[in-house]
Design an enzyme around this catalytic site. Structure first.
Site, PDB file in Angstrom:
ATOM      1  N   GLU A 274       0.845  -1.217   0.000  1.00  0.00           N
ATOM      2  CA  GLU A 274       0.000   0.000   0.000  1.00  0.00           C
ATOM      3  C   GLU A 274       0.872   1.257   0.000  1.00  0.00           C
ATOM      4  O   GLU A 274       0.734   2.132   0.856  1.00  0.00           O
ATOM      5  CB  GLU A 274      -0.985  -0.010   1.175  1.00  0.00           C
TER       6      GLU A 274
ATOM      7  N   TYR B   3     -11.417  -4.528   0.153  1.00  0.00           N
ATOM      8  CA  TYR B   3     -12.158  -5.076   1.295  1.00  0.00           C
ATOM      9  C   TYR B   3     -13.656  -4.865   1.099  1.00  0.00           C
ATOM     10  O   TYR B   3     -14.082  -3.849   0.530  1.00  0.00           O
ATOM     11  CB  TYR B   3     -11.729  -4.371   2.591  1.00  0.00           C
TER      12      TYR B   3
ATOM     13  N   GLU C  65      -4.983  -8.748  -0.479  1.00  0.00           N
ATOM     14  CA  GLU C  65      -5.793  -8.416   0.707  1.00  0.00           C
ATOM     15  C   GLU C  65      -7.239  -8.310   0.278  1.00  0.00           C
ATOM     16  O   GLU C  65      -7.575  -7.484  -0.589  1.00  0.00           O
ATOM     17  CB  GLU C  65      -5.322  -7.109   1.359  1.00  0.00           C
TER      18      GLU C  65
HETATM   19  O1  AHR Z   1      -5.362  -5.938   6.913  1.00  0.00           O
HETATM   20  C1  AHR Z   1      -5.308  -4.761   7.631  1.00  0.00           C
HETATM   21  C2  AHR Z   1      -4.633  -3.632   6.873  1.00  0.00           C
HETATM   22  O2  AHR Z   1      -5.408  -3.292   5.770  1.00  0.00           O
HETATM   23  C3  AHR Z   1      -3.282  -3.920   6.277  1.00  0.00           C
HETATM   24  O3  AHR Z   1      -2.262  -3.768   7.191  1.00  0.00           O
HETATM   25  C4  AHR Z   1      -3.171  -2.898   5.200  1.00  0.00           C
HETATM   26  O4  AHR Z   1      -2.358  -3.314   4.132  1.00  0.00           O
HETATM   27  C5  AHR Z   1      -4.609  -2.654   4.799  1.00  0.00           C
HETATM   28  O5  AHR Z   1      -4.916  -1.311   4.755  1.00  0.00           O
END
Ligand code: AHR
Length: 497
Positions: A173, A247, A303
């Site tokens: 990131e 996410y 992620e």
């Molecule tokens: O998974 C939690 C966090 O989410 C990680 O450290 C980061 O890469 C993302 O923003």
């Protein structure tokens, strides 16, 4: 009745086991307590790694594990975590909860964990606050067989043989916690850092991963591909992978909502946001195709998963959340999407393995519980190393007034023994559907299946750990052919021989 059409003659690509990969960060109780308890703990362990957790993860067939972060990676200095434990630097984990990090779990411990799990290793280097020399020496410490300062240091620490590093991430990131860079700046830094990730050992070709976009930041993908992918000069240019983080956050980042207390509208909102993954993969792929028509660079969704408000009464910096049937559906939907895009998606890592965000395992002291997400991964492992088959399912639109989703999603593969595996998600939280499986030009000799289903907000607790678990699926092979009834809120795995 909805039909699932499968054409076994049309194989559409190889499903890398790494599509079902995982992520472990020095965050909350993921590493410490969740995975590593130390050799002197009363919790049964092998060289400090929890026996119960390692066993469960092996049973699930964990294919690859990413470490040490996440945001932690760009603040991590690997030399703090090697050598005699009493001499290791103690520091504050400023990013996650402000707790003491004693560095008792470092490089050698991670490689020991990977050895016990029998999975591939994915190490994420530090670009944000680290140097080229530091990253280059880490790779030397890990993989150099001969005589060199770093290899000698590893040997002095009791590890004679070089390790195998399968994947190496050049920063995490870097558009955010990894240095707040713009894509031009990061792209140039990437070219420089990756130069020194040497393949010292011909049998250990490291797959280099360039930091990719946050969700729908298509400009980032365009600029870093333009800067870092040079097909003419090297067979893969400077990179073999480009990451993507996305996410599933219900509502918005400030009001994510509870992991366990939600209504039907929240259910559909969460699933709709999960389906957005397919849009992202399609659009990032289209941009990557401009530079890399042959799909030499893998899109690594390293992620993904649900992100809710933390469980009440827990440290907000630990990101601990429960996991219900809603998470099982999020996992099933995403894993089906990754399968369908296996020509471009070469790895995906759910965040995070134990006790953080959408975990497959939760622990409390010596107790351990497998979450609904765990059971989905266990069912889907039948796809690992399979060939994706051409398939199509009839659907109808369902959902809330605001959020519409298809009622069913699926993916189908054939394994090396010729068995066909179909995984189907029923996204409705109220309705069951009959699905008729139509196999083009193939004889069905035997059918079996398993199912994960329950109320939409059902979950496993330390007191009732088996509330949600897989069961045998009833399959009909009558006059209508092969038919299954898929109850509301369920993920199924059909095996056709
Ligand atoms: O998974 C939690 C966090 O989410 C990680 O450290 C980061 O890469 C993302 O923003």
């Amino acid at each position: 009745m909805f039909k699932l059409f499968i054409n076994p003659k049309n194989k559409k690509g190889h499903i890398n086991p790494e599509l079902q990969g995982h992520f472990s960060e020095h965050l909350g109780r993921c590493i410490y307590e969740g995975l590593f308890v130390g050799e002197n703990s009363d919790i049964p362990n092998v060289n400090g790694m929890r026996k119960d957790v390692v066993e469960a993860l092996k049973e699930m067939k964990i294919p690859v594990l990413r470490w040490p972060g996440g945001c932690f990676a760009d603040e991590y200095h690997w030399k703090d975590g090697i050598g005699p434990k009493e001499g290791r630097k103690k520091m504050i984990n400023t990013h996650w909860g402000g707790v003491l990090e004693d560095n008792s779990f470092g490089t050698d411990e991670f490689m020991e964990l990977v050895r016990q799990l029998g999975c591939k290793s994915y190490i994420n280097g530090n670009v944000g606050s680290g140097t080229v020399q530091e990253m280059s020496e880490w790779v030397e410490y890990l993989t150099f067989e001969g005589v060199s300062p770093m290899a000698d240091m590893r040997k002095a620490n009791g590890h004679e043989d070089a390790y195998k590093v399968d994947y190496f991430g050049v920063g995490n990131e870097n558009w955010g916690c990894g240095g707040n860079m713009n894509p031009e700046y990061y792209g140039n830094l990437y070219r420089r850092y990756q130069t020194y990730i040497r393949n010292y050992n011909p049998e250990n070709k490291i797959t280099k991963i360039c930091c990719g976009a946050n969700a729908g930041d298509f400009e980032w993908t365009d600029v870093v591909m333009k800067t870092c992918f040079k097909n003419a000069e090297h067979s893969h240019g400077f990179m073999e992978g480009l990451s993507l983080h996305y996410y599933t956050v219900p509502n918005d980042w400030t009001h994510k909502g509870s992991a366990t207390k939600f209504n039907e509208d929240d259910w559909y909102n969460t699933l709709k946001k999960t389906l957005f993954m397919e849009y992202l993969i399609n659009h990032h792929t289209a941009i990557m195709d401009k530079y890399d028509k042959e799909h030499k660079v893998g899109l690594m969704v390293d992620e993904w998963g649900t992100w809710y408000d933390v469980e009440e009464g827990t440290n907000p910096g630990f990101l601990y959340q429960q996991n219900t049937m809603r998470d099982a559906l999020v996992a099933g939907i995403n894993l089906n999407i990754f399968n369908k895009h296996c020509d471009r998606v070469k790895m995906a890592n759910i965040a995070q393995l134990v006790n953080v965000l959408q975990s497959v395992i939760l622990t409390e002291g010596a107790k351990m519980v497998k979450t609904p997400t765990y059971y989905v991964f266990k069912m889907f492992n039948a796809h690992q190393d399979g060939e994706l088959l051409d398939s199509f399912i009839e659907t109808e639109e369902i959902g809330s007034e605001k959020d519409k989703v298809p009622n069913l999603t699926e993916s189908v593969s054939v394994d090396k023994d010729g068995k066909i595996h179909a995984t189907i998600c029923n996204l409705s939280c109220t309705d069951a559907y009959d699905v008729n499986v139509v196999l083009a030009d193939a004889q069905v000799k035997a059918v079996s299946g398993e199912i994960l289903t329950n109320k939409m907000d059902a979950y496993n607790t330390f007191e009732a750990p088996d509330t949600v678990k897989t069961e045998e699926l009833a399959v009909n092979t009558g006059t209508d052919g092969l038919t299954v009834n898929i109850p509301a809120c369920s993920v199924i795995h059909l095996i056709i021989e």
